[in-house]
Design an enzyme around this catalytic site. Sequence first.
Site, PDB file in Angstrom:
ATOM      1  N   HIS A 162      -4.746  -5.748  11.175  1.00 37.25           N
ATOM      2  CA  HIS A 162      -4.368  -4.341  11.028  1.00 37.25           C
ATOM      3  C   HIS A 162      -3.163  -4.011  11.909  1.00 37.25           C
ATOM      4  O   HIS A 162      -3.181  -3.036  12.661  1.00 37.25           O
ATOM      5  CB  HIS A 162      -5.531  -3.420  11.424  1.00 37.25           C
ATOM      6  N   GLU A 181       9.911  -6.304  -4.370  1.00 39.35           N
ATOM      7  CA  GLU A 181       8.728  -6.947  -3.795  1.00 39.35           C
ATOM      8  C   GLU A 181       8.991  -8.440  -3.658  1.00 39.35           C
ATOM      9  O   GLU A 181       9.406  -9.097  -4.606  1.00 39.35           O
ATOM     10  CB  GLU A 181       7.502  -6.703  -4.669  1.00 39.35           C
ATOM     11  N   ALA A 182       8.710  -8.976  -2.456  1.00 42.41           N
ATOM     12  CA  ALA A 182       8.945 -10.400  -2.192  1.00 42.41           C
ATOM     13  C   ALA A 182       7.978 -11.291  -2.946  1.00 42.41           C
ATOM     14  O   ALA A 182       8.298 -12.447  -3.249  1.00 42.41           O
ATOM     15  CB  ALA A 182       8.853 -10.675  -0.697  1.00 42.41           C
ATOM     16  N   SER A 212       0.823  -1.209   0.000  1.00 42.81           N
ATOM     17  CA  SER A 212       0.000   0.000   0.000  1.00 42.81           C
ATOM     18  C   SER A 212       0.853   1.254   0.000  1.00 42.81           C
ATOM     19  O   SER A 212       0.540   2.229  -0.687  1.00 42.81           O
ATOM     20  CB  SER A 212      -0.923  -0.006   1.234  1.00 42.81           C
ATOM     21  N   ALA A 213       1.950   1.251   0.766  1.00 48.53           N
ATOM     22  CA  ALA A 213       2.836   2.418   0.800  1.00 48.53           C
ATOM     23  C   ALA A 213       3.852   2.396  -0.331  1.00 48.53           C
ATOM     24  O   ALA A 213       4.106   3.416  -0.974  1.00 48.53           O
ATOM     25  CB  ALA A 213       3.553   2.476   2.148  1.00 48.53           C
TER      26      ALA A 213
END
Length: 567
Positions: free
Chosen positions: A503, A68-69, A47-48
């Site tokens: 969250h 990115e993994a 998201s970030a």
Amino acid sequence: MVGEPKHGSARTESIKARAREERRDARKWGPGMEEQQYDYVIVGAGSAGCVLANRLSEEATKQVLLLEAGGWDKHPLIGIPVGISHMTQKGMFRWNDFSEPDPGLNGRKNYIPHGKVIGGGSSINYMAHTRCHPADYDGWARGGATGWSFEEVLPYFKLCEAWDGENDGWRGADGPLGATWGRVDDRVYDAWMAACRHLGYSFSEDLNGKEPEGLGVLQYSIRNGRRSSSATAFLRPALGRRNLTVRTNALATKIIFEGTRAVGVEYLQGQTRRVVKSRQVVLSSGAINTPQLLMLSGVGPADHLREMGIRPIVDLAVGKNLQDHLAFSVMWKRKEPGALHSALRIDKAALNLARAALLRSGPSANLPAALIAFVRSAPQLSQPDLHFYLQIPPPTANVWVPGVKAAYQDTLHARVQLMRPESRGEIRLRSRDPADRPSVQYNSLSSPEDLAAMRSGYRQVWSIGNSPALSDYRGAPIAPETKLMSDQVIDAYIRATASQQYHPVGTCKMGIDAHAVVGPDLCVRGVQGLKIADASVMPTIISGNPNVPIMMIAAKAADIWKAQSND
């Protein structure tokens, strides 16, 4: 002609000197070293991370690498809103972590799914679009996170947003991130609203606008019949830039330091170890993976790092301050099935899925609305601390086949979520192996105030659900099966059924106190060239779903860092 040999000799010496320097770097950095040096290496395309990649690569002179993994977000179920149900059931495109046994929840483990795919959590979540309460951000600023008051972050919410409803000046209309109303197609919503109003709850026309409290309709990050993730909204439009590089299936294993300056990242692609140099290293891997990478790299609690055999570079409270939203359900049988129940019959479900895939329309191109309420557990509180989800699908909701697979029992379903927990957890390393998932201890309900607030939430939703306004729809109670009378019995029900809501935040908190990991500029304290922008920097958890606030943090962080680089 006389000067040519000298010029050639100087050039030769320069080439030799450069070669010697490259050999020294090769010895220092080891095999797998990449030649190109980047201005920013961003670890995590969630998201970030996707927002950061877009905003930081706007400057054409800056070379940006995004790691990115997981893989690309090309699977059709990611894009079609209703596909979230199947992805959740199968645990697709995510880190499927579990916490340690939680003493406050009778020793049960919390499931912790977080995105392992381009788009991260925004590619696997239920697309809830919430900004949360203005007082959340004002509290950050009062606590030392200067520059992060609601007045100062509101422009970034608006900058990111493409709201398709009425706009009274609080919403953004021209941003890349879609925002729309949920699908209201069931008469029971009117009954729920009547029940709430009868009990004195106020109604908000837009909980993301000037009225952030009371009862309202949930909004979703959906645009033109498709999930609006950080990948589709922010990363896709930037992929054509020559100064932006994206590498998938790239698991970051270590931050490379020279002294106390971060100068690169080590990562694995398959079985291949690679090392990349960067002037700035940016972590955006979330509240679980960001502290893990920091500690593996020597940034964290010094005593714990020494226990793991890691030499501390700087002693910081990394992994502390873990917070999440704890929630439990209250349900009644529904006398007659609702609209979603009918839509999940196999023939209708298949038709609606095809319609969403081909035409971007129909029930599967949006999600059923939930009524949500932001309320107080006690009247003296300065802001809401409970979040009610009213009329959400039961956990058993799934496609059913007449005569083959029985339809699920439809329900009236209320979920009580604690928004402002006092309890704090911690993330620690299990070992020095980057592939070994970290240890997550939530310590749920370790603060008595949390249990008291959730107890109030139970009593409130029990009264709402048993309102005469819902009598035409309400059958027998099924969770719990009867009214819980005493505090002790309510507490026992909460401990037996509550779970954290995926969250996690706060494990690299922002501020200026001794427990802060980053300052208000989101630069890691005590080192240079290392920054964080993700859910881990939240000093306290926000009062709602974190996806949109995380994007706001990234958008604001990019502007802060751009200004620093130009100073």
